[in-house]
Motif scaffolding. Structure first.
Motif, PDB file in Angstrom:
ATOM      1  N   GLY A 189       0.832  -1.199   0.000  1.00 29.68           N
ATOM      2  CA  GLY A 189       0.000   0.000   0.000  1.00 29.68           C
ATOM      3  C   GLY A 189       0.861   1.241   0.000  1.00 29.68           C
ATOM      4  N   ILE A 190       0.303   2.309  -0.499  1.00 28.12           N
ATOM      5  CA  ILE A 190       0.899   3.634  -0.328  1.00 28.12           C
ATOM      6  C   ILE A 190      -0.079   4.430   0.524  1.00 28.12           C
ATOM      7  N   GLY A 191       0.432   5.045   1.594  1.00 27.39           N
ATOM      8  CA  GLY A 191      -0.409   5.877   2.442  1.00 27.39           C
ATOM      9  C   GLY A 191      -0.016   7.331   2.243  1.00 27.39           C
ATOM     10  N   PRO A 192      -0.680   8.015   1.308  1.00 30.01           N
ATOM     11  CA  PRO A 192      -0.321   9.414   1.095  1.00 30.01           C
ATOM     12  C   PRO A 192      -0.676  10.252   2.322  1.00 30.01           C
ATOM     13  N   GLY A 193       0.089  11.281   2.566  1.00 31.31           N
ATOM     14  CA  GLY A 193      -0.292  12.253   3.594  1.00 31.31           C
ATOM     15  C   GLY A 193      -1.378  13.149   3.033  1.00 31.31           C
ATOM     16  N   TYR A 194      -1.312  14.435   3.319  1.00 33.22           N
ATOM     17  CA  TYR A 194      -2.296  15.361   2.755  1.00 33.22           C
ATOM     18  C   TYR A 194      -1.749  15.928   1.454  1.00 33.22           C
ATOM     19  N   ILE A 195      -2.453  15.567   0.368  1.00 31.50           N
ATOM     20  CA  ILE A 195      -1.993  15.863  -0.988  1.00 31.50           C
ATOM     21  C   ILE A 195      -2.943  16.879  -1.631  1.00 31.50           C
ATOM     22  N   ALA A 196      -2.404  17.818  -2.342  1.00 28.89           N
ATOM     23  CA  ALA A 196      -3.220  18.869  -2.990  1.00 28.89           C
ATOM     24  C   ALA A 196      -3.839  18.320  -4.275  1.00 28.89           C
ATOM     25  N   THR A 197      -5.065  17.836  -4.143  1.00 25.81           N
ATOM     26  CA  THR A 197      -5.826  17.330  -5.299  1.00 25.81           C
ATOM     27  C   THR A 197      -7.273  17.817  -5.152  1.00 25.81           C
ATOM     28  N   PRO A 198      -8.134  17.559  -6.146  1.00 27.37           N
ATOM     29  CA  PRO A 198      -9.547  17.955  -5.991  1.00 27.37           C
ATOM     30  C   PRO A 198     -10.181  17.388  -4.723  1.00 27.37           C
ATOM     31  N   GLN A 199      -9.731  16.221  -4.295  1.00 30.00           N
ATOM     32  CA  GLN A 199     -10.355  15.589  -3.129  1.00 30.00           C
ATOM     33  C   GLN A 199     -10.149  16.426  -1.862  1.00 30.00           C
ATOM     34  N   THR A 200      -9.023  17.098  -1.779  1.00 26.48           N
ATOM     35  CA  THR A 200      -8.763  17.897  -0.566  1.00 26.48           C
ATOM     36  C   THR A 200      -8.951  19.393  -0.793  1.00 26.48           C
ATOM     37  N   ALA A 201      -9.424  19.758  -1.975  1.00 25.97           N
ATOM     38  CA  ALA A 201      -9.602  21.196  -2.260  1.00 25.97           C
ATOM     39  C   ALA A 201     -10.454  21.900  -1.203  1.00 25.97           C
ATOM     40  N   PRO A 202     -11.553  21.280  -0.723  1.00 24.89           N
ATOM     41  CA  PRO A 202     -12.364  21.974   0.297  1.00 24.89           C
ATOM     42  C   PRO A 202     -11.581  22.291   1.578  1.00 24.89           C
ATOM     43  N   LEU A 203     -10.527  21.540   1.840  1.00 27.55           N
ATOM     44  CA  LEU A 203      -9.746  21.746   3.074  1.00 27.55           C
ATOM     45  C   LEU A 203      -8.705  22.834   2.896  1.00 27.55           C
ATOM     46  N   ARG A 204      -8.583  23.333   1.673  1.00 33.14           N
ATOM     47  CA  ARG A 204      -7.544  24.342   1.394  1.00 33.14           C
ATOM     48  C   ARG A 204      -8.152  25.646   0.880  1.00 33.14           C
ATOM     49  N   GLU A 205      -9.490  25.747   0.962  1.00 32.44           N
ATOM     50  CA  GLU A 205     -10.156  26.951   0.421  1.00 32.44           C
ATOM     51  C   GLU A 205      -9.722  28.212   1.170  1.00 32.44           C
ATOM     52  N   ILE A 206      -9.418  29.259   0.443  1.00 33.06           N
ATOM     53  CA  ILE A 206      -9.091  30.543   1.074  1.00 33.06           C
ATOM     54  C   ILE A 206     -10.380  31.091   1.709  1.00 33.06           C
ATOM     55  N   GLN A 207     -10.283  31.542   2.937  1.00 37.54           N
ATOM     56  CA  GLN A 207     -11.442  32.029   3.698  1.00 37.54           C
ATOM     57  C   GLN A 207     -11.877  33.405   3.219  1.00 37.54           C
ATOM     58  N   PRO A 208     -13.143  33.799   3.497  1.00 38.80           N
ATOM     59  CA  PRO A 208     -13.652  35.116   3.046  1.00 38.80           C
ATOM     60  C   PRO A 208     -12.739  36.275   3.429  1.00 38.80           C
ATOM     61  N   ASP A 209     -12.043  36.135   4.564  1.00 46.83           N
ATOM     62  CA  ASP A 209     -11.148  37.245   4.975  1.00 46.83           C
ATOM     63  C   ASP A 209      -9.758  37.107   4.336  1.00 46.83           C
ATOM     64  N   GLY A 210      -9.633  36.143   3.407  1.00 52.83           N
ATOM     65  CA  GLY A 210      -8.363  36.003   2.686  1.00 52.83           C
ATOM     66  C   GLY A 210      -7.360  35.109   3.393  1.00 52.83           C
ATOM     67  N   SER A 211      -7.738  34.611   4.589  1.00 55.45           N
ATOM     68  CA  SER A 211      -6.792  33.743   5.334  1.00 55.45           C
ATOM     69  C   SER A 211      -6.882  32.309   4.826  1.00 55.45           C
ATOM     70  N   ARG A 212      -5.883  31.538   5.204  1.00 52.22           N
ATOM     71  CA  ARG A 212      -5.883  30.118   4.805  1.00 52.22           C
ATOM     72  C   ARG A 212      -6.946  29.383   5.614  1.00 52.22           C
ATOM     73  N   HIS A 213      -7.509  28.297   5.056  1.00 47.77           N
ATOM     74  CA  HIS A 213      -8.493  27.459   5.748  1.00 47.77           C
ATOM     75  C   HIS A 213      -7.855  26.973   7.053  1.00 47.77           C
ATOM     76  N   PRO A 214      -8.592  26.941   8.155  1.00 47.43           N
ATOM     77  CA  PRO A 214      -8.019  26.474   9.440  1.00 47.43           C
ATOM     78  C   PRO A 214      -7.385  25.086   9.308  1.00 47.43           C
ATOM     79  N   PHE A 215      -8.013  24.202   8.515  1.00 47.12           N
ATOM     80  CA  PHE A 215      -7.457  22.858   8.366  1.00 47.12           C
ATOM     81  C   PHE A 215      -6.139  22.917   7.594  1.00 47.12           C
ATOM     82  N   ASP A 216      -6.068  23.791   6.638  1.00 46.38           N
ATOM     83  CA  ASP A 216      -4.839  24.014   5.857  1.00 46.38           C
ATOM     84  C   ASP A 216      -3.711  24.408   6.819  1.00 46.38           C
TER      85      ASP A 216
END
Ligand code: NAP
Ligand code: GCO
Length: 269
Positions: A189-216
């Motif tokens: 198996g390969i266990g990827p960490g947190y990878i920037a793909t469409p699947q994790t895009a919601p976790l990296r969304e820039i917040q309305p105030d322009g800050s990074r997502h808290p999970f990011d």
């Protein structure tokens, strides 16, 4: 005698099926394998997505073979594997990559939603592996790589179905290794960490105030590498597990996570 030659990573003459590989991690793994000589076969749910994937591979100079197939549908998977054997050749390398996630608090999740995640992320790797193993036995061996997750080891809020599936996929990997290692089939198996793909895009969304997502921000603080992984970070590990260089590696889950699993996390403030 040289123990580390480029030849040992050579995939020339090998047919690799990477499921759900029109884009994302599967596409990156397929590209790395193609660059080491493999013939790439992939599937997706709809013809338009397969066509998009074929064009993306062509843009990378890769002549891939694409098939429409829902990996949860056993009859469709068996038909696809037979068609691949007919049209491309028997499958030497299988990457069970196709996957979904539903981020819902467990007590709010419908049983049907839970089952859907289990179906794609755990039942489907069983179905596709079961379809290709007989041919690998006939050929004297093969390679299976299951794309697991940090959630094969850890839980977190809202991903109960995904963690259950990926935990199960870790054990399915070890069981295939145990049951079919005698036929020179290596299943890892390969266990990827947190990878920037469409699947994790919601976790990296820039917040309305322009800050990074808290999970990011959390992941950056939790990852010694201080960054999200790129899908291309998985190419080398996948080539290793697909090549003769890993012929005595079986039942391993190789975490490619920038060090997340090793790190207690940065002191706040
Ligand atoms: P992604 O961007 O969401 O891509 C998933 C792929 O799987 C898509 O091509 C999707 O096709 C396909 N797929 C989904 N259900 C399918 C089905 N029933 N039959 C056929 N294809 C199907 O995901 P990703 O980030 O590249 O992740 C790929 C794998 O890595 C998944 O197993 C995921 O769980 C795992 N993973 C991801 C991360 C991460 O941080 N991104 C980390 C660890 C593990 P459609 O486009 O048609 O939906
Ligand atoms: C999440 C993320 C993770 C990643 C990956 C980590 O919501 O926690 O989607 O699950 O997809 O699996 O390895």
């Amino acid at each position: 005698m040289s123990v580390c030659t480029p030849k040992s990573f050579d995939l020339t003459g090998k047919v690799a099926l990477i499921t759900g590989a029109s884009y994302g991690i599967g596409f990156a793994i397929a590209t790395a394998m193609a660059n080491c000589g493999a013939t790439i076969v992939f599937n997706d749910l709809r013809q338009d997505l397969v066509d998009k994937g074929l064009a993306a591979y062509e843009a990378e100079g890769i002549k891939a073979h694409g098939y429409v197939c829902n990996v949860c549908d056993e009859d469709a998977v068996n038909a696809m594997v037979a068609q691949i054997k007919e049209e491309v050749g028997p499958i030497n390398i299988l990457v069970n990559n196709a996957g979904i996630i539903k981020r819902i608090p467990m007590i709010e999740m419908k049983a049907s939603e839970f089952r859907q995640v289990i179906d794609v992320d755990l039942n489907a790797p069983f179905i596709v592996s079961k379809a290709v193993i007989p041919g690998m036995i006939e050929m004297g061996g093969g390679k299976i790589i299951n794309i697991c997750s940090m959630m094969s080891e850890f839980g977190r809020e809202t991903v109960s179905a995904y963690a259950a599936a990926k935990g199960g996929l870790k054990m399915l990997t070890k069981n295939i290794a145990s049951e079919y290692g005698q036929y020179n089939i290596q299943c890892n198996g390969i266990g990827p960490g947190y990878i920037a793909t469409p699947q994790t895009a919601p976790l990296r969304e820039i917040q309305p105030d322009g800050s990074r997502h808290p999970f990011d921000q959390f992941i950056l603080a939790k990852t010694p590498a201080g960054r999200w992984g790129e899908a291309s970070d998985l190419g080398g590990p996948a080539v290793f597990l697909a090549s003769e260089a890993s012929d005595f590696v079986n039942g391993l889950i190789l975490y490619v996570d920038g060090g997340i699993a090793a790190y207690i996390g940065k002191q706040p403030g």
